[in-house]
Design a protein around this motif. Structure first.
Motif, PDB file in Angstrom:
ATOM      1  N   UNK A  11       0.834  -1.207   0.000  1.00 51.69           N
ATOM      2  CA  UNK A  11       0.000   0.000   0.000  1.00 51.69           C
ATOM      3  C   UNK A  11       0.870   1.258   0.000  1.00 51.69           C
ATOM      4  N   UNK A  12       1.909   1.260   0.815  1.00 42.46           N
ATOM      5  CA  UNK A  12       2.833   2.406   0.834  1.00 42.46           C
ATOM      6  C   UNK A  12       3.668   2.457  -0.440  1.00 42.46           C
ATOM      7  N   UNK A  13       4.240   1.324  -0.826  1.00 41.44           N
ATOM      8  CA  UNK A  13       5.089   1.292  -2.022  1.00 41.44           C
ATOM      9  C   UNK A  13       4.318   1.742  -3.255  1.00 41.44           C
ATOM     10  N   UNK A  14       3.045   1.386  -3.322  1.00 42.48           N
ATOM     11  CA  UNK A  14       2.203   1.756  -4.455  1.00 42.48           C
ATOM     12  C   UNK A  14       1.528   3.113  -4.245  1.00 42.48           C
TER      13      UNK A  14
ATOM     14  N   UNK B 191      -0.334   3.847  -7.589  1.00 39.73           N
ATOM     15  CA  UNK B 191       0.448   3.075  -8.553  1.00 39.73           C
ATOM     16  C   UNK B 191      -0.357   2.011  -9.278  1.00 39.73           C
ATOM     17  N   UNK B 192      -1.583   1.790  -8.838  1.00 41.19           N
ATOM     18  CA  UNK B 192      -2.461   0.821  -9.502  1.00 41.19           C
ATOM     19  C   UNK B 192      -3.185   1.414 -10.699  1.00 41.19           C
TER      20      UNK B 192
ATOM     21  N   UNK C 285      13.328   5.057   4.623  1.00 44.05           N
ATOM     22  CA  UNK C 285      12.225   4.110   4.790  1.00 44.05           C
ATOM     23  C   UNK C 285      11.814   3.549   3.429  1.00 44.05           C
ATOM     24  N   UNK C 286      11.856   4.396   2.411  1.00 46.00           N
ATOM     25  CA  UNK C 286      11.496   3.984   1.053  1.00 46.00           C
ATOM     26  C   UNK C 286      12.389   2.892   0.499  1.00 46.00           C
ATOM     27  N   UNK C 287      13.655   2.909   0.859  1.00 43.18           N
ATOM     28  CA  UNK C 287      14.560   1.849   0.407  1.00 43.18           C
ATOM     29  C   UNK C 287      14.028   0.508   0.893  1.00 43.18           C
ATOM     30  N   UNK C 288      13.631   0.457   2.159  1.00 49.58           N
ATOM     31  CA  UNK C 288      13.100  -0.778   2.716  1.00 49.58           C
ATOM     32  C   UNK C 288      11.725  -1.108   2.118  1.00 49.58           C
ATOM     33  N   UNK C 289      10.827  -0.121   2.061  1.00 52.35           N
ATOM     34  CA  UNK C 289       9.465  -0.345   1.552  1.00 52.35           C
ATOM     35  C   UNK C 289       9.514  -0.846   0.110  1.00 52.35           C
ATOM     36  N   UNK C 290      10.249  -0.145  -0.745  1.00 45.42           N
ATOM     37  CA  UNK C 290      10.315  -0.528  -2.165  1.00 45.42           C
ATOM     38  C   UNK C 290      10.986  -1.879  -2.348  1.00 45.42           C
ATOM     39  N   UNK C 291      12.050  -2.110  -1.584  1.00 45.38           N
ATOM     40  CA  UNK C 291      12.731  -3.397  -1.674  1.00 45.38           C
ATOM     41  C   UNK C 291      11.844  -4.545  -1.215  1.00 45.38           C
ATOM     42  N   UNK C 292      11.135  -4.351  -0.111  1.00 44.07           N
ATOM     43  CA  UNK C 292      10.264  -5.400   0.416  1.00 44.07           C
ATOM     44  C   UNK C 292       9.095  -5.671  -0.535  1.00 44.07           C
ATOM     45  N   UNK C 293       8.501  -4.617  -1.069  1.00 46.76           N
ATOM     46  CA  UNK C 293       7.376  -4.791  -1.994  1.00 46.76           C
ATOM     47  C   UNK C 293       7.839  -5.495  -3.265  1.00 46.76           C
ATOM     48  N   UNK C 294       8.964  -5.053  -3.781  1.00 46.91           N
ATOM     49  CA  UNK C 294       9.528  -5.654  -4.983  1.00 46.91           C
ATOM     50  C   UNK C 294       9.826  -7.139  -4.771  1.00 46.91           C
TER      51      UNK C 294
ATOM     52  N   UNK D  14       4.247  -0.065 -10.771  1.00 47.36           N
ATOM     53  CA  UNK D  14       3.297   0.493  -9.816  1.00 47.36           C
ATOM     54  C   UNK D  14       3.918   0.970  -8.523  1.00 47.36           C
ATOM     55  N   UNK D  15       5.176   0.601  -8.272  1.00 50.84           N
ATOM     56  CA  UNK D  15       5.856   1.083  -7.067  1.00 50.84           C
ATOM     57  C   UNK D  15       6.215   2.541  -7.309  1.00 50.84           C
TER      58      UNK D  15
END
Length: 157
Positions: free
Chosen positions: A14-17, A22-23, A61-70, A80-81
């Motif tokens: 939800x945060x990454x997108x 991003x949808x 925080x985005x490094x972690x969020x984007x990496x985890x979502x990816x 969509x990220x």
């Protein structure tokens, strides 16, 4: 569970997108940048020091969020990220006056650099992987936009 429902119900996705932006089917990066506008408006009320701190924290925080979502999606830098666009736009708008014309110029410049990916952005986009790789090209696009905005502020004021 459908892809969209997964994105909207998983907090990391939800945060990454970008809170679901991003949808949207066309130009998710542009929609993600639009979502950044109210965040910028809120943060722009802070002192410069706190704005910089908030932008840095959101980016780390985005490094972690984007990496985890990816990683969860099994796709490096899914289109969509857009958390990276949000942070990149915040970088672009450092110390920019809150007016519609500076906002518009910042939006256009950031999107230009994010889409065109001039050197060194294109190299980083291709070579650096993981959450850092997802974030770094947008942070640099934001920095390039910030330089132009600051020069414009200097010469036009």
């Amino acid at each position: 569970m459908s892809f969209n429902k997964t994105i909207l119900t998983d907090p990391i996705h939800f945060l990454a997108f970008g809170f679901g932006s991003g949808l949207l089917p066309k130009a998710p990066g542009t929609w993600g940048t639009l979502i950044a506008i109210p965040i910028w408006l809120l943060l722009s009320q802070l002192s410069l020091e706190y704005y910089l701190l908030a932008t840095a924290l959101l980016s780390v925080l985005g490094i972690w969020i984007c990496g985890a979502s990816s990683e969860k999606l099994g796709v490096h830098d899914h289109g969509g990220i857009v958390w990276d666009e949000i942070c990149g736009f915040l970088v672009a708008m450092i110390a920019i006056p809150v007016t519609w014309y500076w906002l518009l110029l910042g939006f256009i410049l950031f999107r230009f650099f994010d889409i065109m990916k001039p050197w060194p952005i294109k190299i980083l986009d291709k070579k650096v992987k993981g959450g850092f790789g997802i974030m770094i090209d947008d942070i640099i696009a934001g920095a390039l936009a910030a330089v132009i905005l600051q020069l414009a502020l200097y010469f036009l004021n």
